[in-house]
Design an enzyme around this catalytic site. Structure first.
Site, short mmCIF file in Angstrom:
data_model
loop_
_atom_site.label_atom_id
_atom_site.label_comp_id
_atom_site.label_asym_id
_atom_site.label_seq_id
_atom_site.Cartn_x
_atom_site.Cartn_y
_atom_site.Cartn_z
N GLY A 56 104.17 113.29 -16.49
CA GLY A 56 105.06 113.69 -15.38
C GLY A 56 105.09 112.80 -14.22
CD GLU A 100 104.00 113.06 -21.47
OE1 GLU A 100 103.77 111.85 -21.73
OE2 GLU A 100 104.55 113.33 -20.30
CD GLU A 135 108.05 112.54 -18.01
OE1 GLU A 135 107.25 113.48 -17.83
OE2 GLU A 135 108.71 112.83 -19.10
CB ALA A 186 102.79 118.63 -16.21
N1 CO8 Z 1 96.19 118.05 -15.11
C1 CO8 Z 1 95.25 118.92 -14.58
N2 CO8 Z 1 94.11 118.29 -14.42
C2 CO8 Z 1 93.78 116.99 -14.18
C3 CO8 Z 1 94.80 116.28 -14.78
C4 CO8 Z 1 96.40 116.78 -15.10
N3 CO8 Z 1 97.29 116.27 -15.89
N4 CO8 Z 1 94.49 114.98 -14.82
C5 CO8 Z 1 93.34 114.95 -14.40
N5 CO8 Z 1 92.81 116.15 -14.00
C6 CO8 Z 1 91.69 116.69 -13.28
C7 CO8 Z 1 90.46 116.77 -14.21
O1 CO8 Z 1 90.46 117.86 -15.20
C8 CO8 Z 1 89.40 116.45 -13.59
O2 CO8 Z 1 88.97 117.84 -12.94
P1 CO8 Z 1 87.52 118.36 -12.89
O3 CO8 Z 1 86.65 117.44 -11.86
O4 CO8 Z 1 87.59 119.80 -12.49
O5 CO8 Z 1 87.23 118.22 -14.37
C9 CO8 Z 1 89.82 115.73 -12.37
O6 CO8 Z 1 91.29 115.57 -12.30
C10 CO8 Z 1 89.45 114.05 -12.55
O7 CO8 Z 1 89.94 113.70 -13.68
P2 CO8 Z 1 88.98 113.02 -14.46
O8 CO8 Z 1 87.49 113.35 -14.59
O9 CO8 Z 1 89.58 113.00 -16.21
O10 CO8 Z 1 89.19 111.36 -13.98
P3 CO8 Z 1 88.87 109.98 -14.84
O11 CO8 Z 1 88.90 109.11 -14.06
O12 CO8 Z 1 87.84 110.23 -15.97
O13 CO8 Z 1 90.24 110.03 -15.84
C11 CO8 Z 1 92.51 110.00 -16.34
C12 CO8 Z 1 91.47 110.02 -15.32
C13 CO8 Z 1 92.59 109.10 -17.33
C14 CO8 Z 1 93.96 110.04 -15.37
C15 CO8 Z 1 92.50 111.52 -17.01
O14 CO8 Z 1 92.09 112.45 -15.89
C16 CO8 Z 1 93.46 111.97 -17.79
O15 CO8 Z 1 93.62 111.46 -18.87
N6 CO8 Z 1 94.28 113.06 -17.49
C17 CO8 Z 1 95.40 113.59 -18.02
C18 CO8 Z 1 96.54 112.48 -18.22
C19 CO8 Z 1 97.43 113.17 -18.97
O16 CO8 Z 1 97.53 113.60 -19.89
N7 CO8 Z 1 98.56 113.44 -18.23
C20 CO8 Z 1 99.85 114.03 -19.03
C21 CO8 Z 1 99.91 115.55 -18.69
S1 CO8 Z 1 101.23 116.43 -19.69
C22 CO8 Z 1 102.72 115.93 -18.77
O17 CO8 Z 1 102.68 115.30 -17.74
C23 CO8 Z 1 103.91 116.73 -19.38
C24 CO8 Z 1 105.21 116.23 -18.44
C25 CO8 Z 1 106.12 117.23 -18.74
C26 CO8 Z 1 107.36 117.31 -17.49
C27 CO8 Z 1 106.47 117.15 -16.09
C28 CO8 Z 1 107.30 117.56 -14.95
C29 CO8 Z 1 106.56 117.35 -13.65
#
Ligand code: CO8
Length: 258
Positions: free
Chosen positions: A109, A132, A112, A65
């Site tokens: 998400g 999460e 999921e 998400a």
């Molecule tokens: N939300 C918003 N932006 C994101 C997300 C995200 N989940 N994941 C990545 N991005 C963005 C980063 O902020 C970054 O943007 P910017 O260049 O502007 O800073 C860009 O994407 C590239 O990401 P990274 O620089 O972090 O790329 P890396 O290759 O270094 O890392 C990862 C990749 C490991 C995937 C890392 O981006 C990461 O850990 N992302 C978050 C993963 C996460 O925590 N996901 C869970 C989110 S909570 C959730 O899903 C709750 C579910 C509830 C229901 C959902 C219903 C649909």
């Protein structure tokens, strides 16, 4: 229809819906989830579509998400808005089969969403996770429920409590995905599976989907009865006559979806 966050293409009776927010690794914001729900409903209505694929980019199916969009929301915002319920229920309403073709990250998400599809084909570079917990929240649309049914309690606890990622080999070993394919071949393999499904009798395809899904919602005895009655009911279709006649006459069946 023109979308901003997804791309939809129809080829060989297969609708391919590609999540397309590369700047955020296909993070699921409300705009994307709304467009995805609309595209799925449209594909379900379209007579020229017999199977659906949801996919992302090579780097990310979806990284969860959208954290930026969620970060400042209050309990009242997400509770009264019933956050994410509408889009995920829209997926559950689709009666045509949906394949998730996963390359790269399928996190939170994203994992999921893949699990809400009917089955998952993944690339060798796929990484699944429910991280999460690192954000101070819990999975919200199946990461503690569907994942537990797919991979068992121990692995589901491990993934949800530690936030660790599962690679493609472990995902296949654990029953999360149906097959792992070389990364460059992901879409070709997913299309081939979808085309195979598209060739079948669509009445029977829907019956299969309903019957397998029912196994999650009922007891074994009730599920077996449901399955048997559906099996019996299919003898009322022309496609059952055609399928069995074709086998006996050693030819390919010509199903007419009736
Ligand atoms: N939300 C918003 N932006 C994101 C997300 C995200 N989940 N994941 C990545 N991005 C963005 C980063 O902020 C970054 O943007 P910017 O260049 O502007 O800073 C860009 O994407 C590239 O990401 P990274 O620089 O972090 O790329 P890396 O290759 O270094 O890392 C990862 C990749 C490991 C995937 C890392 O981006 C990461 O850990 N992302 C978050 C993963 C996460 O925590 N996901 C869970 C989110 S909570 C959730 O899903 C709750 C579910 C509830 C229901 C959902 C219903 C649909």
């Amino acid at each position: 229809m023109a979308y901003q966050t997804i791309v939809v293409e129809i080829e060989d009776e297969v609708a391919v819906i590609r999540l397309d927010r590369p700047e955020a690794l296909n993070a699921l914001n409300m705009a994307l989830l709304t467009e995805l729900s609309d595209a799925l409903a449209e594909a379900d209505r379209n007579d020229k579509v017999r199977c659906i694929i949801i996919t992302g980019s090579e780097k990310a199916f979806a990284a969860g998400a959208d954290i930026r969009e969620m970060a400042d929301k209050s309990f009242v915002d997400v509770f009264t808005g019933d956050m994410f319920t509408g889009p995920i229920e829209a997926i559950m309403r689709v009666r045509k089969p949906i394949i998730a073709a996963v390359s790269g990250y399928a996190l939170g998400g994203g994992c999921e969403l893949a699990m809400a599809c009917d089955f998952i084909i993944c690339a060798e570079n796929a990484k699944f996770g429910q991280p999460e917990i690192n954000l101070g929240v819990v999975a919200g649309i199946g990461g503690t429920q569907r994942l537990t049914r797919f991979v068992g309690k121990s692995k589901a606890m491990d993934m949800n409590l530690t936030g660790r990622f599962m690679d493609a080999a472990e995902a296949e070993r654990s029953g999360l995905v149906s097959r792992v394919v070389p990364t460059p071949k992901l879409m070709a393999e997913a299309m081939s599976a979808a085309r195979k499904i598209a060739e079948k009798s669509q009445v029977t395809v829907r019956v299969v989907k309903e019957s397998v899904n029912r196994s999650y919602e009922t007891t074994l005895r009730e599920g077996l009865l449901f399955e048997r009655r559906l099996f019996h009911a299919l003898f009322a279709t022309e496609d059952q006559k055609e399928g069995m006649a074709a086998f006996l006459e050693k030819r390919e069946p010509q199903f007419r979806d009736r």
